[in-house]
Design a protein around this motif. Structure first.
Motif, PDB file in Angstrom:
ATOM      1  N   LYS A  86     -10.145 -12.067 -13.043  1.00 31.89           N
ATOM      2  CA  LYS A  86     -10.449 -12.652 -11.733  1.00 31.89           C
ATOM      3  C   LYS A  86      -9.430 -12.253 -10.668  1.00 31.89           C
ATOM      4  N   GLU A  87      -8.240 -11.836 -11.096  1.00 32.76           N
ATOM      5  CA  GLU A  87      -7.227 -11.443 -10.131  1.00 32.76           C
ATOM      6  C   GLU A  87      -7.579 -10.136  -9.430  1.00 32.76           C
ATOM      7  N   PHE A  88      -8.542  -9.412  -9.983  1.00 35.71           N
ATOM      8  CA  PHE A  88      -9.092  -8.241  -9.311  1.00 35.71           C
ATOM      9  C   PHE A  88     -10.521  -8.476  -8.841  1.00 35.71           C
ATOM     10  N   SER A  89     -11.326  -9.147  -9.646  1.00 32.12           N
ATOM     11  CA  SER A  89     -12.732  -9.358  -9.270  1.00 32.12           C
ATOM     12  C   SER A  89     -12.865 -10.187  -7.992  1.00 32.12           C
ATOM     13  N   THR A  90     -11.948 -11.135  -7.779  1.00 28.89           N
ATOM     14  CA  THR A  90     -11.976 -11.935  -6.548  1.00 28.89           C
ATOM     15  C   THR A  90     -11.895 -11.046  -5.318  1.00 28.89           C
ATOM     16  N   TRP A  91     -11.004 -10.066  -5.363  1.00 28.47           N
ATOM     17  CA  TRP A  91     -10.809  -9.205  -4.195  1.00 28.47           C
ATOM     18  C   TRP A  91     -11.848  -8.099  -4.120  1.00 28.47           C
ATOM     19  N   ASN A 137       2.779  -7.931   7.395  1.00 27.12           N
ATOM     20  CA  ASN A 137       3.707  -6.877   6.977  1.00 27.12           C
ATOM     21  C   ASN A 137       3.059  -5.502   6.913  1.00 27.12           C
ATOM     22  N   THR A 138       1.764  -5.466   6.639  1.00 30.07           N
ATOM     23  CA  THR A 138       1.030  -4.209   6.598  1.00 30.07           C
ATOM     24  C   THR A 138      -0.455  -4.529   6.664  1.00 30.07           C
ATOM     25  N   LEU A 139      -1.255  -3.527   6.948  1.00 34.91           N
ATOM     26  CA  LEU A 139      -2.702  -3.724   6.987  1.00 34.91           C
ATOM     27  C   LEU A 139      -3.315  -3.349   5.646  1.00 34.91           C
ATOM     28  N   GLY A 140      -4.454  -3.947   5.340  1.00 36.61           N
ATOM     29  CA  GLY A 140      -5.176  -3.619   4.118  1.00 36.61           C
ATOM     30  C   GLY A 140      -4.599  -4.234   2.866  1.00 36.61           C
ATOM     31  N   ALA A 141      -3.792  -5.292   3.026  1.00 40.01           N
ATOM     32  CA  ALA A 141      -3.147  -5.892   1.854  1.00 40.01           C
ATOM     33  C   ALA A 141      -3.258  -7.415   1.904  1.00 40.01           C
ATOM     34  N   GLY A 175      -5.776  -6.503  -4.046  1.00 35.52           N
ATOM     35  CA  GLY A 175      -6.848  -5.978  -3.196  1.00 35.52           C
ATOM     36  C   GLY A 175      -6.558  -4.563  -2.733  1.00 35.52           C
ATOM     37  N   ALA A 176      -5.295  -4.267  -2.456  1.00 34.98           N
ATOM     38  CA  ALA A 176      -4.913  -2.909  -2.059  1.00 34.98           C
ATOM     39  C   ALA A 176      -5.080  -1.944  -3.228  1.00 34.98           C
ATOM     40  N   ILE A 177      -4.797  -2.424  -4.436  1.00 33.50           N
ATOM     41  CA  ILE A 177      -5.001  -1.595  -5.629  1.00 33.50           C
ATOM     42  C   ILE A 177      -6.486  -1.308  -5.817  1.00 33.50           C
ATOM     43  N   VAL A 178      -7.316  -2.308  -5.567  1.00 37.54           N
ATOM     44  CA  VAL A 178      -8.768  -2.121  -5.659  1.00 37.54           C
ATOM     45  C   VAL A 178      -9.221  -1.012  -4.704  1.00 37.54           C
ATOM     46  N   LYS A 179      -8.727  -1.039  -3.482  1.00 34.55           N
ATOM     47  CA  LYS A 179      -9.126  -0.042  -2.493  1.00 34.55           C
ATOM     48  C   LYS A 179      -8.687   1.358  -2.905  1.00 34.55           C
ATOM     49  N   LEU A 180      -7.496   1.461  -3.483  1.00 34.01           N
ATOM     50  CA  LEU A 180      -7.021   2.770  -3.928  1.00 34.01           C
ATOM     51  C   LEU A 180      -7.831   3.249  -5.129  1.00 34.01           C
ATOM     52  N   ALA A 181      -8.170   2.324  -6.020  1.00 32.64           N
ATOM     53  CA  ALA A 181      -8.991   2.682  -7.186  1.00 32.64           C
ATOM     54  C   ALA A 181     -10.386   3.108  -6.737  1.00 32.64           C
ATOM     55  N   ALA A 182     -10.914   2.436  -5.707  1.00 30.18           N
ATOM     56  CA  ALA A 182     -12.237   2.789  -5.183  1.00 30.18           C
ATOM     57  C   ALA A 182     -12.236   4.188  -4.585  1.00 30.18           C
ATOM     58  N   ALA A 183     -11.056   4.621  -4.125  1.00 29.23           N
ATOM     59  CA  ALA A 183     -10.913   5.971  -3.583  1.00 29.23           C
ATOM     60  C   ALA A 183     -10.676   6.997  -4.688  1.00 29.23           C
ATOM     61  N   LYS A 184     -10.853   6.548  -5.954  1.00 32.50           N
ATOM     62  CA  LYS A 184     -10.745   7.404  -7.142  1.00 32.50           C
ATOM     63  C   LYS A 184      -9.319   7.820  -7.475  1.00 32.50           C
ATOM     64  N   PRO A 211       0.811  -1.222   0.000  1.00 32.32           N
ATOM     65  CA  PRO A 211       0.000   0.000   0.000  1.00 32.32           C
ATOM     66  C   PRO A 211       0.845   1.274   0.000  1.00 32.32           C
ATOM     67  N   GLN A 212       1.924   1.278   0.769  1.00 29.44           N
ATOM     68  CA  GLN A 212       2.794   2.460   0.782  1.00 29.44           C
ATOM     69  C   GLN A 212       3.449   2.659  -0.582  1.00 29.44           C
ATOM     70  N   ASP A 213       3.816   1.557  -1.230  1.00 30.52           N
ATOM     71  CA  ASP A 213       4.502   1.645  -2.514  1.00 30.52           C
ATOM     72  C   ASP A 213       3.599   2.224  -3.596  1.00 30.52           C
ATOM     73  N   ILE A 214       2.341   1.794  -3.638  1.00 27.00           N
ATOM     74  CA  ILE A 214       1.452   2.337  -4.669  1.00 27.00           C
ATOM     75  C   ILE A 214       0.969   3.742  -4.304  1.00 27.00           C
TER      76      ILE A 214
END
Length: 342
Positions: free
Chosen positions: A302-307, A145-149, A94-103, A75-78
């Motif tokens: 599916k590598e994104f839709s799953t998450w 290692n981190t939360l949300g990932a 899944g972390a990328i999905v959350k960042l994308a959801a935040a626009k 998450p910090q890296d992206i």
């Protein structure tokens, strides 16, 4: 402030910073039509990332990499890529999905790590630990290692499949521990279980005295788990650079997959020696695979839709409609059309 609130605040901050960055025209990009050919990035201590391998193999052409430091958190890296502190970053899908959801205006372009029989994350306890089932984790501390990932998503999937209720799952405390310290934290009983993957996992197993409660490979099988992302504005201004990067990393994926393991490790050793970052290279001997599932890192929906489905079920997306196909693209990957990198 709760850890999840901290993560959400960081994500929101990244999006706001990117908006300001784009608005004032100070984001990385071409000047007068000339594309950027030096990519800033974060590395990983004692390990060789796929872009670093691609660069060393000569697969990036005129594109150069500029290391600005290391990260232990996807998450910090992206977020760094989103705010313009780096040009690309990688994280659990899944972390990328959350960042994308935040626009956040980002796009995943190639898979770079995953899970297979050789490359996986296990959740380890001491050999004589009374913890033997998911229910035994209630009231216990689990190091990630981190939360949300990746680590959080997998442990919560495990707990959910084992029949724990949402209230019971909340009683399993996730503690952030740097991967290089996880083995020691488990052995010193600072945590009850810890997530260990890749070379750090095998190094810890070689020391003995620990056992897996479960692994993500046992839970989910083979899958690409994380992708590299670029900002949309960077891609628009530097399409040839992005294409060169993706094609080079894709070729490195296949080189690592098809080259004898001892030769890959020898190459890693050479890379660490040349870059002279004063790193411990002992974990390299345990390397087995990057775990990328798709040929050349081609991304599957599916590598994104799953998450996306998992995050919706967990209430993490707050009702936001996120489509997997809006998050990633394979347009720069030569393997996506059945070909390969030249």
């Amino acid at each position: 402030m709760k850890r999840r609130t901290v993560l959400a605040t960081a994500l929101a901050g990244a999006v706001l910073a990117t908006t300001a960055l784009t608005g004032c025209g100070s984001s990385s990009g071409s000047a007068g039509g000339k594309e950027v050919t030096e990519l800033r990035y974060q590395g990983s201590v004692g390990a060789v990332t796929l872009p670093e391998l691609a660069a060393d193999l000569g697969y990036l052409g005129n594109v150069k990499l500029k290391w600005i430091g290391n990260t232990i958190s996807g998450p910090q890296d992206i977020q760094a890529a989103t705010t313009g502190d780096t040009d690309f970053g990688g994280a659990f899908n899944g972390a990328i999905v959350k960042l994308a959801a935040a626009k956040a205006p980002i796009k995943a372009v190639i898979g770079y790590y995953g899970v297979d029989k050789d490359s996986y994350t296990g959740y380890y306890v001491l050999g004589d630990s009374p913890i033997k089932t998911a229910r035994d984790l209630i009231g216990k501390k689990v190091g990630v290692n981190t939360l949300g990932a990746h680590h959080e998503a997998v442990i919560k999937t495990y707990l959910t499949r084992a029949g724990l209720t949402p209230d019971e799952i909340k009683q399993v405390e996730l503690v952030v521990v740097p991967p290089v310290n996880t083995e020691q934290s488990v052995r010193q009983k600072q945590i009850d279980a810890g997530a260990l993957g890749g070379t750090l996992r095998d190094k810890a197993l070689a020391h003995g005295g620990i056992r897996p409660l479960f692994t993500d490979y046992q839970l989910l099988g083979n899958f690409t788990a994380g992708s590299y992302v670029f900002r949309n504005d960077f891609i628009k201004k530097n399409p040839d650079t992005v294409k060169t990067f993706v094609a080079g990393v894709a070729k490195a994926v296949e080189w690592a997959r098809t080259t004898p393991r001892d030769q890959v490790i020898a190459r890693f050793q050479q890379i660490l020696t040349k870059r002279a970052r004063n790193e411990d290279n002992t974990q390299l001997q345990f390397w087995k695979s990057y775990g990328v599932n798709g040929k050349g890192g081609v991304i599957e929906e599916k590598e994104f839709s799953t998450w996306i489905d998992w995050l919706k079920g967990a209430g993490e997306l707050n009702g936001k409609d996120v489509k997997a196909t809006d998050i990633y693209t394979n347009e720069f990957n030569p393997y996506a059309t059945g070909g390969g990198a030249a």
